[in-house]
Each structure stands twice: as C-alpha cells, then as structure tokens.
Design a protein around this motif. Structure first.
Motif, short mmCIF file in Angstrom:
data_model
loop_
_atom_site.label_atom_id
_atom_site.label_comp_id
_atom_site.label_asym_id
_atom_site.label_seq_id
_atom_site.Cartn_x
_atom_site.Cartn_y
_atom_site.Cartn_z
N THR A 170 0.84 -1.19 0.00
CA THR A 170 0.00 0.00 0.00
C THR A 170 0.88 1.25 0.00
OG1 THR A 170 -1.95 1.00 1.05
CG2 THR A 170 -0.19 0.25 2.52
N MET A 171 0.22 2.39 -0.02
CA MET A 171 0.94 3.66 -0.01
C MET A 171 1.51 3.94 1.39
SD MET A 171 -2.09 5.58 -2.01
CE MET A 171 -3.26 4.26 -1.75
N ASN A 172 2.60 4.65 1.43
CA ASN A 172 3.18 5.08 2.70
C ASN A 172 2.37 6.28 3.18
OD1 ASN A 172 4.79 5.50 4.89
ND2 ASN A 172 6.65 5.97 3.74
N ASP A 288 -2.96 12.09 -7.30
CA ASP A 288 -2.62 12.63 -8.62
C ASP A 288 -3.37 11.91 -9.74
OD1 ASP A 288 -1.32 14.50 -10.27
OD2 ASP A 288 0.20 13.02 -10.83
N ILE A 289 -4.69 11.92 -9.67
CA ILE A 289 -5.50 11.35 -10.75
C ILE A 289 -5.34 12.22 -11.99
CG2 ILE A 289 -7.10 10.26 -9.14
CD1 ILE A 289 -9.08 12.51 -9.67
N SER A 305 2.61 5.79 -7.59
CA SER A 305 2.71 4.98 -8.80
C SER A 305 1.81 3.75 -8.70
CB SER A 305 4.16 4.56 -9.04
OG SER A 305 4.23 3.62 -10.09
N CYS A 306 0.74 3.72 -9.49
CA CYS A 306 -0.11 2.53 -9.56
C CYS A 306 0.68 1.35 -10.09
CB CYS A 306 -1.32 2.81 -10.44
SG CYS A 306 -2.39 4.13 -9.83
N GLU A 336 5.37 10.99 -4.76
CA GLU A 336 6.15 12.10 -5.30
C GLU A 336 5.29 13.37 -5.34
OE1 GLU A 336 8.42 13.37 -9.49
OE2 GLU A 336 7.36 11.46 -9.31
N LEU A 337 5.80 14.46 -4.80
CA LEU A 337 5.06 15.72 -4.79
C LEU A 337 5.05 16.31 -6.19
CD1 LEU A 337 3.68 18.00 -3.13
CD2 LEU A 337 5.96 19.02 -2.91
N MET A 338 3.86 16.58 -6.71
CA MET A 338 3.68 17.20 -8.02
C MET A 338 3.21 18.64 -7.78
SD MET A 338 4.56 14.53 -9.63
CE MET A 338 4.39 15.18 -11.29
#
Length: 350
Positions: A170-172, A288-289, A305-306, A336-338
């Motif tokens: 899963t995501m952090n 970030d969709i 990242s999917c 990652e910050l966008m």
C-alpha cells in the motif's frame, strides 16, 4: 504406510501450492510430470488415493515451468473509491494484469460487493487457485480474518491491514500526508486545515495520522475544528463543502485533502461561493489522478505509482509462492510531490 497428513502440510513439504497438490490428487492437468510424480508418491505414502487410476502419471514430459493461476478479488462496497476516484484503481488493475503476464501467471478476476460476499468467499475457499491478490481499497476490517485462514498466499493491495498477519502493498500514507503538510509549511502557511474522508478506511486513517504528524513536526497545533469531513468523491465533496460554506464555515487559508477527488470537489464549491483560488485558499491533494493536472487551477498533489503498487503486489505473491513459510510482509510505496498552481506562498496571489 504413514498416517494421513493434512494436504496443506504435504504441499508445504513438497514446496508447491495446495492447489497444485489438488491437481495431482484429482488427476487434473496443470502441473509438470516431475512434480506430479513426486506429489503422487508422497500422497500414497500418507494414505491418499489418486483419482482415476493415475491416468496422468505416465504421460510425456511437459515444459518444466508450471502453469499457475492467481485470483484477483475486486471488492466494491460503496464503489465510491473504486469507481469514482478518477483512473487510480483501474490503473492498479491494468498494471496487475501486465505484471502477472510478465511472470507467467494467469490472472482470474472476480468482482464482489457486500450482497454477495458470502457466496464469493465460499467459492474462494473451495478454489483459491495458487494465490490471491485482493483489492483492499474498500474492504472492511471485519473481512480480514477470512483471508488469514486461506491455505494459499494472499496479498492485499491498497490497504495497510493494520493489526492483521497479512501480506500487503500500500501507499506510505502517513509519510505522504506529512510530506504535504511540510510543503505547505515551507510555503509559509501556518494554519493548515484537513479535508478528511467520511469513509473510514485504513488508508484514510493513516493519512489523518500523517497530517497530525506533519503538524507536530512543523511545531503547529492540531485543531479539531480545522478538520472537515467530506464524502471522498468529486460530487459528494462539492455538495458537502457547499453546505459548510453556506453554514458560515471559516476555512484556513491552506488545506490538505485525503484524496484528489475531495480536493477537486471542494475547490469547485469554493469557487462557486466566491473564493479566488489559490489566492484565498491553497489546496493540495493525494493520488494525482489524471484530471488533477488539467483542472483550473491545476492541483498540486502527491503522486503514487499505480504501476509500482501492482508490480510489488505480484512480485510479493510470487515470492510467497516460492517461499511459503516466510513471515507476512508489508510493503509501503512512497509518493512524489507534483507541484502545480493550486498552492501559493502564504499571502501570495494567483
């Protein structure tokens, strides 16, 4: 002849999955001739009878790589997070299929909802295949013990499964939310609110904790009144933010949202109520969709990242199939910050 031994223990002794052992016991195709011969011999030693006179034991050798199948369980509860969060979940599924092909696995997809859980769970118990990957985005924590009891490796994707002995990728989430708070702080913001999902999932609970951690790191107080509960979809968050504004809510000049759908819906409501974004309110989302980069203003978000989530899930399951007695593993994928136009320095303009 030895006394009978449980099939899952025989499979572990051979280093194969219980499903592969079942193929041998029931004379079904799907395992190599060498594995079939070894398994049949051990089954007989433990008092088992091979079905139909061992009809497959003397066939010509087949390629040594065994054909294996993984079942993917796509669980939808409200379907808000699975179907209404842009292309985030669908991208995970596409990447799962791609990674399975690259490792030589067949992926069999099964969808289910709350109304047919009992039926599907019975099917999975009877035929879990070689392993199981479960989309845990909307999975209820009360369902997790079921997966702990299955005789094949299981990997949950997109849920932390806290408190359970399950493999998961899963995501952090805590670090991702804290990273967003730190970025807003670096932009000079000292009053940072939180648009929190009204759906109580493991991911959102972890992000709330990350928000609080980020505030603490920056020396800012946690203020419960700066947390706003919204439905985690664009339509739901738009409607509920509108109601908050009509009721006179005074929002902080910077907001972190649990996901992009909440951030985008809330942004639209703010604009419809006379706010000039980002001058009056900076907003940052998570996921970030695809729509986030093209809205107005473009949404600053944390990209996860999917492809990485899916690849790590399949590779972890592959490892567990090869090493069935290893301890459960939990893999966290960072974000990652966008940086885009929805965040400006405190006191800045658009």
């Amino acid at each position: 002849m030895r006394g009978k031994k449980p099939l899952k223990d025989i499979a572990a002794e051979l280093g194969i999955s219980p499903a592969a052992l079942s193929f041998v016991l029931n004379n079904r195709k799907g395992v190599s001739s060498r594995t079939r011969a070894q398994a049949a011999a051990l089954l007989r030693q433990y008092g088992y009878t091979i079905k139909d006179g061992d009809m497959f034991l003397d066939v010509s050798p087949v390629p040594e790589r065994e054909s294996r199948s993984i079942r993917f369980l796509k669980y939808k509860n409200s379907a808000i997070l699975v179907e209404e969060n842009g292309n985030f979940v669908s991208s995970i599924i596409d990447s799962l299929e791609e990674e399975c092909r690259s490792l030589g696995y067949d992926l069999v997809m099964t969808s289910l909802g709350p109304e047919d859980k009992e039926q599907v769970y019975a099917m999975v118990s009877a035929s879990p295949m070689d392993g199981l990957i479960v989309l845990g985005t909307e999975l209820d924590s009360s369902d997790l013990p079921f997966f702990e009891e299955l005789p094949v490796p299981v990997v949950l994707v997109d849920t932390p499964a806290a408190g359970h002995s399950l493999n998961c990728v899963t995501m952090n989430n805590e670090e991702i939310a804290a990273k967003a708070v730190r970025y807003l702080y670096q932009q000079g913001h000292r009053s940072i609110g939180y648009l929190h999902s009204s759906m109580n999932t493991g991911n959102f609970r972890a992000r709330m904790q990350g928000y609080r951690n980020g505030l603490e790191e920056c020396g800012l107080p946690f203020r419960p009144e700066a947390v706003y509960s919204l439905v985690p979809s664009m339509t739901g968050s738009y409607q509920e933010m509108g109601l908050l504004l009509e009721a006179g809510a005074k929002l902080p000049p910077a907001l972190l949202a649990d996901n992009d759908a909440i951030a985008l819906g809330a942004s639209r409501a703010l604009k419809d109520h006379g706010f000039h974004l980002p001058k009056d309110c900076s907003i940052i989302g998570i996921d970030d969709i695809s729509f986030s980069a093209i809205c107005s203003p473009p949404l600053t978000s944390i990209r996860i990242s999917c492809r990485e989530l899916a690849a790590q899930a399949v590779r972890l399951l592959h490892y567990k199939l090869q090493n069935p007695h290893t301890a459960p593993a939990k893999i966290l994928v960072d974000g990652e910050l966008m940086v885009r136009g929805s965040v400006v320095p405190a006191g800045g303009g658009d």
